[in-house]
Scaffold this motif. Structure first.
Motif, PDB file in Angstrom:
ATOM      1  N   ALA A   1      29.800  27.401 -57.827  1.00  0.00           N
ATOM      2  CA  ALA A   1      29.542  28.165 -56.602  1.00  0.00           C
ATOM      3  C   ALA A   1      28.457  27.509 -55.761  1.00  0.00           C
ATOM      4  CB  ALA A   1      29.105  29.579 -56.972  1.00  0.00           C
ATOM      5  N   SER A   2      27.783  26.519 -56.328  1.00  0.00           N
ATOM      6  CA  SER A   2      26.596  25.964 -55.663  1.00  0.00           C
ATOM      7  C   SER A   2      26.927  24.938 -54.584  1.00  0.00           C
ATOM      8  CB  SER A   2      25.674  25.310 -56.688  1.00  0.00           C
ATOM      9  OG  SER A   2      24.582  24.724 -56.018  1.00  0.00           O
ATOM     10  N   ARG A   3      26.252  25.070 -53.457  1.00  0.00           N
ATOM     11  CA  ARG A   3      26.365  24.078 -52.386  1.00  0.00           C
ATOM     12  C   ARG A   3      25.527  22.848 -52.705  1.00  0.00           C
ATOM     13  NH1 ARG A   3      27.201  27.311 -46.738  1.00  0.00           N
ATOM     14  NH2 ARG A   3      29.136  28.286 -47.427  1.00  0.00           N
ATOM     15  N   ASN A   4      24.732  22.939 -53.763  1.00  0.00           N
ATOM     16  CA  ASN A   4      23.915  21.804 -54.205  1.00  0.00           C
ATOM     17  C   ASN A   4      24.542  21.075 -55.393  1.00  0.00           C
ATOM     18  OD1 ASN A   4      21.376  22.153 -52.512  1.00  0.00           O
ATOM     19  ND2 ASN A   4      21.571  24.187 -53.411  1.00  0.00           N
TER      20      ASN A   4
HETATM   21  P1  B16 Z   1      23.432  27.455 -54.185  1.00  0.00           P
HETATM   22  P2  B16 Z   1      27.344  27.774 -60.814  1.00  0.00           P
HETATM   23  C1  B16 Z   1      25.701  29.030 -59.133  1.00  0.00           C
HETATM   24  O1  B16 Z   1      26.041  27.876 -59.847  1.00  0.00           O
HETATM   25  C2  B16 Z   1      24.447  29.642 -59.732  1.00  0.00           C
HETATM   26  O2  B16 Z   1      24.706  30.089 -61.066  1.00  0.00           O
HETATM   27  C3  B16 Z   1      24.026  30.838 -58.901  1.00  0.00           C
HETATM   28  O3  B16 Z   1      22.848  31.389 -59.429  1.00  0.00           O
HETATM   29  C4  B16 Z   1      23.809  30.382 -57.452  1.00  0.00           C
HETATM   30  O4  B16 Z   1      23.480  31.491 -56.629  1.00  0.00           O
HETATM   31  C5  B16 Z   1      25.098  29.727 -56.930  1.00  0.00           C
HETATM   32  O5  B16 Z   1      25.449  28.641 -57.784  1.00  0.00           O
HETATM   33  C6  B16 Z   1      24.946  29.216 -55.504  1.00  0.00           C
HETATM   34  O6  B16 Z   1      24.025  28.152 -55.511  1.00  0.00           O
HETATM   35  O7  B16 Z   1      22.423  28.383 -53.598  1.00  0.00           O
HETATM   36  O8  B16 Z   1      22.851  26.162 -54.724  1.00  0.00           O
HETATM   37  O9  B16 Z   1      24.604  27.197 -53.242  1.00  0.00           O
HETATM   38  O10 B16 Z   1      27.031  28.576 -62.039  1.00  0.00           O
HETATM   39  O11 B16 Z   1      28.546  28.304 -60.041  1.00  0.00           O
HETATM   40  O12 B16 Z   1      27.447  26.295 -61.086  1.00  0.00           O
END
Ligand code: B16
Ligand code: MG
Length: 216
Positions: free
Chosen positions: A113-116
């Motif tokens: 889910a992370s954009r990073n």
């Molecule tokens: P960002 P995953 C998720 O990673 C995290 O578990 C969650 O805590 C976070 O809010 C989400 O990514 C969005 O991250 O702010 O970096 O876009 O578990 O899907 O790898």
């Protein structure tokens, strides 16, 4: 028969960025005088940045412009922590499991889910192990919607029934099951008990167990 596709979540499966997400949200919450505990942070696991902010706000209404500024500020706090990530931050068993899967001919995908996510993969020096990378920019509907997993399966050119997901979040397990995929849940039963197989981490499963799951 064509080899299956293995789809990995990032935070909580390959590395543990949850602590950094917590610190970022906590800094923002402290700036703004909002209560936020480590327990509160558990509900943010695997959910999008926007949904995380909604959970942090606990129903408090703020203008959209303020919401955008707060998310940017939290992300800047979070990105500062990412500078410290190295290959030593891979979770136990992650590298050897990925290597074994690649050697066995499985397709390897990321569904985070992370954009990073791409930055984190680069810091861990494992970007080239992935055939398909799905991150927070890939689809609009985030977990528990199945869209990201289906998107990665499309990148593999495999039917969803040939894909197995590794997830640590309840929302992620739900998304994988909705996608029609087999799912390995990482963490306690209370959180990931809906998965087909539950374990403590990639150090705790063998590739044989996973391959057997596909045909189960
Ligand atoms: P960002 P995953 C998720 O990673 C995290 O578990 C969650 O805590 C976070 O809010 C989400 O990514 C969005 O991250 O702010 O970096 O876009 O578990 O899907 O790898
Ligand atoms: Mg996760």
């Amino acid at each position: 028969m064509v080899n299956p596709g293995l789809i990995f979540d990032l935070d909580g499966v390959i590395t543990d960025t949850a602590e950094y997400h917590y610190r970022g949200w906590k800094q923002l919450a402290d700036d703004e005088g909002l209560p936020f505990t480590r327990e509160d942070n558990e509900a943010l696991r695997g959910v999008s940045r926007r949904e995380s902010l909604n959970l942090l706000l606990k129903g408090k209404q703020i203008p959209e412009e303020t919401a955008q500024e707060w998310m940017t500020r939290k992300n800047n706090y979070y990105k500062a922590y990412l500078e410290d990530i190295t290959p030593a931050d891979l979770l136990p068993g992650a590298r050897s499991f990925l290597e074994a899967a690649i050697n066995a001919g499985a397709k390897i995908g990321l569904a985070s889910a992370s954009r990073n996510a791409k930055t984190v993969l680069a810091c861990l020096q494992i970007t080239n192990m992935f055939d398909v990378i799905g991150d927070g920019y890939a689809v609009q509907n985030t977990k528990p919607a199945p869209d990201l997993f289906v998107w990665v399966a499309g990148g593999f050119q495999l039917p969803v029934t040939r894909c197995i997901v590794f997830e640590d979040a309840e929302a992620g397990v739900t998304a994988a099951l909705r996608a029609g995929m087999k799912c390995v849940g990482i963490g306690p039963h209370e959180r990931v008990g809906q998965a087909h197989l539950v374990c403590d981490g990639l150090h705790d499963v063998s590739l044989e167990q996973i391959m057997a799951l596909e045909t189960a």
